[in-house]
Design a protein around this motif. Structure first.
Motif, PDB file in Angstrom:
ATOM      1  N   MET A  87      33.746  35.166  25.815  1.00  0.00           N
ATOM      2  CA  MET A  87      32.355  35.613  25.694  1.00  0.00           C
ATOM      3  C   MET A  87      31.450  34.950  26.728  1.00  0.00           C
ATOM      4  N   ASP A  88      32.042  34.514  27.820  1.00  0.00           N
ATOM      5  CA  ASP A  88      31.312  33.943  28.950  1.00  0.00           C
ATOM      6  C   ASP A  88      30.701  35.093  29.751  1.00  0.00           C
ATOM      7  N   ALA A  89      29.382  35.215  29.757  1.00  0.00           N
ATOM      8  CA  ALA A  89      28.717  36.341  30.424  1.00  0.00           C
ATOM      9  C   ALA A  89      28.861  36.297  31.939  1.00  0.00           C
ATOM     10  N   GLN A  90      29.201  35.140  32.494  1.00  0.00           N
ATOM     11  CA  GLN A  90      29.393  35.039  33.941  1.00  0.00           C
ATOM     12  C   GLN A  90      30.811  35.422  34.362  1.00  0.00           C
ATOM     13  N   ALA A  91      31.727  35.466  33.419  1.00  0.00           N
ATOM     14  CA  ALA A  91      33.137  35.694  33.744  1.00  0.00           C
ATOM     15  C   ALA A  91      33.440  37.092  34.282  1.00  0.00           C
ATOM     16  N   PRO A  92      32.856  38.171  33.737  1.00  0.00           N
ATOM     17  CA  PRO A  92      33.212  39.505  34.250  1.00  0.00           C
ATOM     18  C   PRO A  92      33.010  39.667  35.747  1.00  0.00           C
ATOM     19  N   ASN A  93      31.889  39.208  36.290  1.00  0.00           N
ATOM     20  CA  ASN A  93      31.672  39.316  37.728  1.00  0.00           C
ATOM     21  C   ASN A  93      32.679  38.479  38.509  1.00  0.00           C
ATOM     22  N   LYS A  94      33.017  37.310  37.976  1.00  0.00           N
ATOM     23  CA  LYS A  94      33.977  36.457  38.669  1.00  0.00           C
ATOM     24  C   LYS A  94      35.356  37.097  38.717  1.00  0.00           C
ATOM     25  N   VAL A  95      35.838  37.608  37.569  1.00  0.00           N
ATOM     26  CA  VAL A  95      37.191  38.181  37.567  1.00  0.00           C
ATOM     27  C   VAL A  95      37.243  39.477  38.364  1.00  0.00           C
ATOM     28  N   PHE A  96      36.168  40.297  38.285  1.00  0.00           N
ATOM     29  CA  PHE A  96      36.159  41.511  39.091  1.00  0.00           C
ATOM     30  C   PHE A  96      36.106  41.158  40.577  1.00  0.00           C
ATOM     31  N   GLY A  97      35.296  40.177  40.934  1.00  0.00           N
ATOM     32  CA  GLY A  97      35.198  39.781  42.336  1.00  0.00           C
ATOM     33  C   GLY A  97      36.532  39.330  42.890  1.00  0.00           C
ATOM     34  N   GLU A  98      37.277  38.515  42.119  1.00  0.00           N
ATOM     35  CA  GLU A  98      38.603  38.068  42.554  1.00  0.00           C
ATOM     36  C   GLU A  98      39.559  39.256  42.694  1.00  0.00           C
ATOM     37  N   TRP A  99      39.516  40.132  41.719  1.00  0.00           N
ATOM     38  CA  TRP A  99      40.408  41.297  41.673  1.00  0.00           C
ATOM     39  C   TRP A  99      40.098  42.251  42.820  1.00  0.00           C
ATOM     40  N   ALA A 100      38.819  42.525  43.048  1.00  0.00           N
ATOM     41  CA  ALA A 100      38.423  43.434  44.116  1.00  0.00           C
ATOM     42  C   ALA A 100      38.715  42.838  45.487  1.00  0.00           C
ATOM     43  N   ALA A 101      38.518  41.522  45.634  1.00  0.00           N
ATOM     44  CA  ALA A 101      38.782  40.867  46.918  1.00  0.00           C
ATOM     45  C   ALA A 101      40.245  40.969  47.308  1.00  0.00           C
ATOM     46  N   ALA A 102      41.122  41.118  46.310  1.00  0.00           N
ATOM     47  CA  ALA A 102      42.554  41.273  46.569  1.00  0.00           C
ATOM     48  C   ALA A 102      42.924  42.725  46.882  1.00  0.00           C
ATOM     49  N   GLY A 103      41.906  43.602  46.961  1.00  0.00           N
ATOM     50  CA  GLY A 103      42.156  45.002  47.289  1.00  0.00           C
ATOM     51  C   GLY A 103      42.613  45.845  46.131  1.00  0.00           C
ATOM     52  N   ARG A 104      42.348  45.405  44.904  1.00  0.00           N
ATOM     53  CA  ARG A 104      42.820  46.144  43.737  1.00  0.00           C
ATOM     54  C   ARG A 104      41.923  47.329  43.388  1.00  0.00           C
ATOM     55  N   PHE A 105      40.642  47.254  43.729  1.00  0.00           N
ATOM     56  CA  PHE A 105      39.739  48.373  43.438  1.00  0.00           C
ATOM     57  C   PHE A 105      39.713  49.357  44.607  1.00  0.00           C
ATOM     58  N   LEU A 106      39.512  48.841  45.818  1.00  0.00           N
ATOM     59  CA  LEU A 106      39.620  49.639  47.041  1.00  0.00           C
ATOM     60  C   LEU A 106      40.773  49.060  47.856  1.00  0.00           C
ATOM     61  N   PRO A 107      41.932  49.734  47.883  1.00  0.00           N
ATOM     62  CA  PRO A 107      43.099  49.170  48.571  1.00  0.00           C
ATOM     63  C   PRO A 107      42.857  48.843  50.039  1.00  0.00           C
ATOM     64  N   GLY A 108      41.973  49.588  50.703  1.00  0.00           N
ATOM     65  CA  GLY A 108      41.683  49.325  52.113  1.00  0.00           C
ATOM     66  C   GLY A 108      40.410  48.535  52.311  1.00  0.00           C
ATOM     67  N   LEU A 109      40.121  47.626  51.398  1.00  0.00           N
ATOM     68  CA  LEU A 109      38.869  46.868  51.428  1.00  0.00           C
ATOM     69  C   LEU A 109      38.684  46.138  52.757  1.00  0.00           C
TER      70      LEU A 109
ATOM     71  N   LEU B  71      31.094  47.064  47.986  1.00  0.00           N
ATOM     72  CA  LEU B  71      32.417  47.041  48.590  1.00  0.00           C
ATOM     73  C   LEU B  71      32.442  48.035  49.737  1.00  0.00           C
ATOM     74  N   GLU B  72      33.334  47.827  50.657  1.00  0.00           N
ATOM     75  CA  GLU B  72      33.414  48.750  51.784  1.00  0.00           C
ATOM     76  C   GLU B  72      34.857  48.909  52.245  1.00  0.00           C
ATOM     77  N   ASP B  73      35.218  50.142  52.613  1.00  0.00           N
ATOM     78  CA  ASP B  73      36.492  50.443  53.252  1.00  0.00           C
ATOM     79  C   ASP B  73      36.222  51.433  54.378  1.00  0.00           C
ATOM     80  N   HIS B  74      37.256  52.126  54.859  1.00  0.00           N
ATOM     81  CA  HIS B  74      37.064  53.026  55.993  1.00  0.00           C
ATOM     82  C   HIS B  74      36.187  54.222  55.659  1.00  0.00           C
ATOM     83  N   LEU B  75      35.972  54.472  54.367  1.00  0.00           N
ATOM     84  CA  LEU B  75      35.110  55.583  53.952  1.00  0.00           C
ATOM     85  C   LEU B  75      33.646  55.156  53.821  1.00  0.00           C
ATOM     86  N   GLY B  76      33.374  53.881  53.989  1.00  0.00           N
ATOM     87  CA  GLY B  76      32.002  53.409  53.881  1.00  0.00           C
ATOM     88  C   GLY B  76      31.776  52.597  52.623  1.00  0.00           C
TER      89      GLY B  76
END
Length: 226
Positions: free
Chosen positions: A77-99, A117-122
């Motif tokens: 129930m840490d309100a700061q945790a969702p942004n942290k875990v999403f940020g780590e996950w997205a930085a690894a290319g899990r949301f946009l594979p061509g990040l 976030l940004e990839d070749h599509l903008g």
């Protein structure tokens, strides 16, 4: 994401939204609650809770309350945790594979989104929401009315209408719910705004998490029912 030193205690009371009284190793301690939401169904008398020791030994509250047991569920129930875990996950290319770029706290027009976030599509704007409310196997958001959340959804919808990509990502801070739904009983305007955003082309995603007292990790997608 991982926490530092974590201890298990027993919830006693929450005199205001910022602090809680917890029995820890036979003593009553005052700790900071890292979630200003109501959390009434979680912070019940006698509930097992998990506390992280603060890094600053001089702080008035030596612990942060970060997780709670609800039956068989362990809920972060840490309100700061969702942004942290999403940020780590997205930085690894899990949301946009061509990040190619990731920028947190991005302002666009009168909206401030959690990520750009940004990839070749903008660019793609992403707003992250943490989900701690569970009822009968359903994950629900919000647990209290949120005009700020409605504003975010309208901003994402407007961005899509201007030609950008946009998404709202619900981090379900537990493992187990089979379905995510907007909590129309608590805030019908949020549910309506979410449905309108989805119809306009805003991506709506929900993922659950693997939760331990010391860690939180995005794990698997949860079906979204609008």
């Amino acid at each position: 994401m991982r926490y530092g030193e974590v201890k298990r205690g027993r919830f006693l009371a929450r005199p205001n939204r910022f602090v809680a009284h917890v029995e820890l190793e036979g003593e009553r301690v005052v700790c900071h609650v890292k979630n200003t939401g109501r959390c009434r169904e979680l912070l019940t008398s006698g509930a097992a809770v998990y506390l992280e020791r603060a890094e600053n030994p001089a702080r008035k509250t030596p612990y942060d309350l970060i997780a709670v047991e609800k039956g068989d569920l362990l809920i972060n129930m840490d309100a700061q945790a969702p942004n942290k875990v999403f940020g780590e996950w997205a930085a690894a290319g899990r949301f946009l594979p061509g990040l190619t770029a990731l920028r947190p706290e991005f302002t666009w027009e009168d909206s401030r989104f959690d990520f750009r976030l940004e990839d070749h599509l903008g660019p793609c704007f992403v707003e992250v929401k943490g989900v701690t409310l569970e009822q009968d196997g359903l994950a629900l958001f919000p647990d209290a009315p949120t005009e700020r959340g409605v504003k975010h959804l309208r901003g994402l919808r407007r961005a899509v209408e201007r030609g950008y990509r946009a998404a709202v990502f619900f981090v379900v801070q537990m493992k187990g719910p089979r379905l995510f739904r907007p909590n129309d009983d608590t805030h019908p305007a949020f549910g309506q705004a979410l449905r309108e955003a989805s119809a306009a082309g805003v991506g709506v995603y929900a993922w659950d998490c693997a939760v331990t007292p010391e860690s939180l990790t995005l794990d698997a997608p949860v079906e979204v029912a609008l």
